[in-house]
Design an enzyme around this catalytic site. Structure first.
Site, PDB file in Angstrom:
ATOM      1  N   ASP A 235       0.867  -1.167   0.000  1.00  0.00           N
ATOM      2  CA  ASP A 235       0.000   0.000   0.000  1.00  0.00           C
ATOM      3  C   ASP A 235       0.910   1.225   0.000  1.00  0.00           C
ATOM      4  O   ASP A 235       2.101   1.144   0.293  1.00  0.00           O
ATOM      5  CB  ASP A 235      -0.923  -0.008   1.219  1.00  0.00           C
ATOM      6  N   TRP A 236       0.347   2.375  -0.320  1.00  0.00           N
ATOM      7  CA  TRP A 236       1.145   3.570  -0.555  1.00  0.00           C
ATOM      8  C   TRP A 236       1.764   4.069   0.765  1.00  0.00           C
ATOM      9  O   TRP A 236       1.083   4.604   1.631  1.00  0.00           O
ATOM     10  CB  TRP A 236       0.280   4.636  -1.197  1.00  0.00           C
TER      11      TRP A 236
END
Length: 802
Positions: free
Chosen positions: A293-294
């Site tokens: 995920d970012w």
């Protein structure tokens, strides 16, 4: 399977001291491990992809990798600033145009002239496998036409452990079986359109509160004040609840999995070797790549060895700094390979996993370029942050919507859940005087959903899972248009506070309306959990005040999920419709149901309790100590979430899981059960692992057949639901009953059809922590089919194991 007590005790002791970030202990993949709370055994090395089902594409990927320099290999696994939300840079000398990754689960978000589809919670409420596929395929076609190679969708995490979780609406249901079908059908649809699907968020991502670490003030590095919350999940619960829908995703050959922000049993999800190397890549046979995920990457080589294949968003752009996390890949990979701390073979496997779906889906040939308008719309990595120039060409501002408005309208109507309908209040019968109340009725001040917008209908939630609306067809406008056909008048009052606190006689309503339609909304977003399970903006008080005056009050909720609806039994509340987040055609979808053009056939994908305090698994909040690792979320309820909990405690609920009314009535009769084979064993045959795990788990072992009939006066769609209760020999904590089959059948007035449910081995099994296998218990199973989890019409008990 007999298991040595000595082995079990030794393994248990190891769990006391081993952490997934500790390389001093390496667990062979076949070692029996008992998982306890708060710990993760180490599982190394990260398995190489076998390319099962993707053999020709693997060969192309290997030929591509053979031509890469080490620096190019580092680029292939590291995100960089560019036109899309996530970007893998091009290698022009090899004809590789790069990869464009775009949000999200209901729309291609960073785009113009694109559709906003219904949210997954609405799609889940449809209980329609065909609709789930159709929605995924339409979304995929828009991603492709805009030049996005990878859709960051669909969502099975959060599953919905807590009704308060801010992102529940991005997923399909709190039930793993229903969610599993949502994942599988959506992935099939997206990838049949030529776009890579990403199953997210793997795994245990069940709250937003403290999902990320708390960083030291003004930190430009990974210096943390507090670690993120740790989701502490036992082995059986992990398999039977949270892994279950992800197994469907792996079986559907999802190109990618996205690991989640929070810690899992003590280790960050994106460097937890047990979950990624052990559960995902080995047990489930996942052949694609794992992306972070970012900003969820907190290490370089340790995360790579633990199974992470792609770091996103990478680089030192403003979005990365917002998370306090610079890229741990990039140049660090070349350094680690050169100094011998990272094996080149591991890097090659990372790229093989990334490029194989690219070739499998034919993205190397004639794929659309990234729409140039994306560059101007992307505020995550604006052009000023790019360290490399991107060749963004082709037609700008492409209109990719096609005829999807018609599809979205149909989907929104079909997914609407009719919770109450007294004396045929609905469908409306050409009323001449209509009063509309509520700030959810009209246009928002701008075409973005925001928490602080008091006025404006809600058709989607917030955060990376939302969409950029090109228009919203509002409920008020749709009601006005339809009423005009009947020569009716429509008056409206949009200020909730005024309606909630003012006598309706003082609102200058000239005549008692034929129907009062109250529209309520409940906001939810990424990054924050819900403060309550009530509707927003004084909605409950507004309903009570309107119902005090109007004896035909119809309530419509546009909500992210659970609302407790304390006014549901008010005698003047004649109908309640839960419409969730229907997308851009929200008003049309609503009117189609209100006026009977569509017979509602949605069913709840969760339970609505009598009170908010009845739910047993709220998010972990308010950790007041100062310890670095003090944020711990103990999943001590184990398998008892949603209806499993209410059934175990024999608690009354307002509306049970699977509930949904129709404008007609249905009956279910004539149940029969038949084994598919004569000698069903407790343990599955040990077959070579395929995507989705041991293929023996996906083999049909039992058929259940019922007769469904429309006993009412109009055509309608019925959703027969099969629930299975395991024998008493199953371990303590086994749910009373669990959803294990459903179908949706359109029946004309008086029509009768036969419905058959195919039960797979997995459906009749529990996860045994000792043998580390799915086991069918001995004794009597109870098969029940009905119209909800508590409206069960027919039952039969059978002994399954031969």
């Amino acid at each position: 399977m007999a298991v040595s007590l000595t082995v079990l005790l030794a393994s248990y002791a190891l769990l006391e001291v081993v952490n997934a970030q500790d390389f001093s202990y390496v667990q062979p993949l076949d070692t029996v491990i008992l998982t306890e709370y708060g710990t993760s055994p180490a599982v190394y090395p990260s398995p190489n992809t076998t390319g099962t089902g993707w053999e020709a594409a693997v060969k192309k990927a290997e030929a591509f990798i053979a031509q890469l320099t080490l620096e190019e290999k580092a680029d292939m696994v590291t995100g960089q600033a560019g036109p899309c939300v996530g970007n893998i840079v091009a290698i022009p000398r090899l004809g590789f145009q790069g990869l464009c990754l775009q949000d999200g689960p209901l729309a291609i978000r960073v785009a113009d002239y694109a559709s906003v589809f219904s949210a997954a919670v609405s799609a889940g409420a449809s209980w329609n496998k065909t609709l789930l596929y159709e929605r995924g395929h339409a979304m995929g076609s828009e991603f492709k036409a805009k030049g996005a190679h990878i859709a960051l969708a669909p969502v099975a995490g959060p599953l919905g452990r807590s009704g308060y979780a801010g992102r529940n609406w991005e997923g399909f249901s709190s039930d793993p079986y229903l969610s599993g079908w949502g994942m599988e059908q959506t992935i099939n649809g997206i990838q049949d359109a030529g776009v890579q699907a990403t199953a997210k968020h793997w795994i245990g991502n069940e709250q937003e509160t403290e999902r990320n670490p708390t960083y030291l003030p003004n930190s430009l590095s990974d210096d943390k004040l507090f670690n993120a919350v740790s989701a502490n999940i036992d082995d059986r619960t992990m398999h039977e609840l949270y892994m279950w829908p992800f197994a469907n995703a792996a079986k559907a050959k999802a190109a990618a999995f996205m690991c989640s922000y929070q810690r899992l049993n003590g280790s960050y999800s994106c460097q937890n070797s047990k979950s990624t190397n052990g559960l995902l890549k080995t047990e489930l046979g996942f052949q694609g790549y794992v992306m972070s995920d970012w900003g969820a990457t907190h290490a370089g080589v340790p995360a790579i060895e633990a199974g992470l294949d792609m770091n996103m968003p990478g680089g030192l752009g403003p979005y990365g700094l917002a998370f306090g996390t610079p890229s741990f890949f990039g140049g660090n990979i070349t350094l680690a390979v050169n100094n011998g701390t990272l094996d080149m073979a591991r890097v090659d496997d990372m790229i093989t996993r990334i490029m194989t779906p690219y070739y499998w889906l034919g993205q190397d040939s004639g794929y659309p370029t990234v729409d140039p308008s994306t560059v101007e719309l992307n505020n995550f990595s604006p052009r000023s942050t790019w360290t490399r120039e991107w060749n963004v060409t082709g037609e700008s501002s492409r209109d990719v919507r096609g005829n999807h408005a018609e599809l979205i309208r149909r989907h929104g109507a079909e997914a609407s859940v009719l919770l109450k309908n007294v004396n045929g209040a609905l469908p409306l019968k050409a009323p001449k005087n209509i009063a509309v109340f509520g700030n959810d009725a009209s246009d928002p001040p701008m075409l973005l959903n925001q928490n602080n917008f008091e006025y404006g209908t809600l058709a989607a939630g917030g955060g990376s899972g939302t969409g950029q609306f090109t228009y919203i067809f509002t409920p008020l406008r749709a009601i006005q248009d339809r009423a005009a056909q009947d020569g009716a008048i429509v008056q409206h009052w949009l200020n909730n506070t005024v309606v909630a606190t003012t006598g309706l006689d003082d609102l200058w309503i000239p005549d008692l309306p034929d129907v009062c339609i109250v529209l309520l909304k409940t906001w939810a977003e990424e990054g924050a959990d819900r403060a309550s399970l009530s509707v927003d903006w004084d909605g409950d008080a507004m309903v009570m005040n309107v119902a005090k005056y109007c004896n035909n009050t119809v309530v419509v909720t546009h909500s992210s999920g659970i609302n407790t609806l304390p006014w549901s039994n008010h005698p003047n509340v004649t109908a309640i419709l839960a419409a969730h987040y229907p997308g851009q055609e929200t008003g049309h979808s609503l009117v189609d149901v209100l006026y009977g053009d569509v017979n509602p056939s949605g069913h709840l994908p969760y339970s609505i309790a009598m009170n908010a305090t009845d739910y047993n698994a709220p998010p972990t909040t308010a950790i007041n100590t100062t310890g670095f690792n003090d944020w711990q979320s103990w999943f001590s309820e184990k398998l008892e979430i949603d209806y499993r909990y209410f059934d175990a405690k024999n608690m009354s609920v307002r509306y049970e899981f699977g509930f949904g009314l129709s404008y007609t009535t249905f009956d279910i009769t004539d149940m029969s059960t038949t084994p598919v084979e004569s000698n069903i064993t407790s343990f599955p045959e040990s077959l070579p692992i395929q995507p989705g795990g041991n293929p023996a788990l996906w083999e049909s072992v039992y058929n259940v057949t019922v007769s469904v009939s429309n006993t009412g006066s109009v055509a309608g769609a019925v959703v027969p639901q099969l629930y299975v209760g395991l024998p008493s020999s199953a371990p303590e904590g086994t749910p009373v009953r669990q959803l294990r089959g459903f179908d949706k059948v359109l029946l004309q007035e008086g029509e009768n059809q036969t419905v058959t449910f195919e039960l797979m081995r997995r459906d009749l099994s529990y996860w045994d922590i000792f043998s580390q296998q799915w086991v069918i218990p001995e004794g009597e199973f109870t098969f029940s089919v009905g119209l909800s989890s508590r409206d069960l019409k027919v039952h039969e008990t059978v002994t399954v194991v031969g």
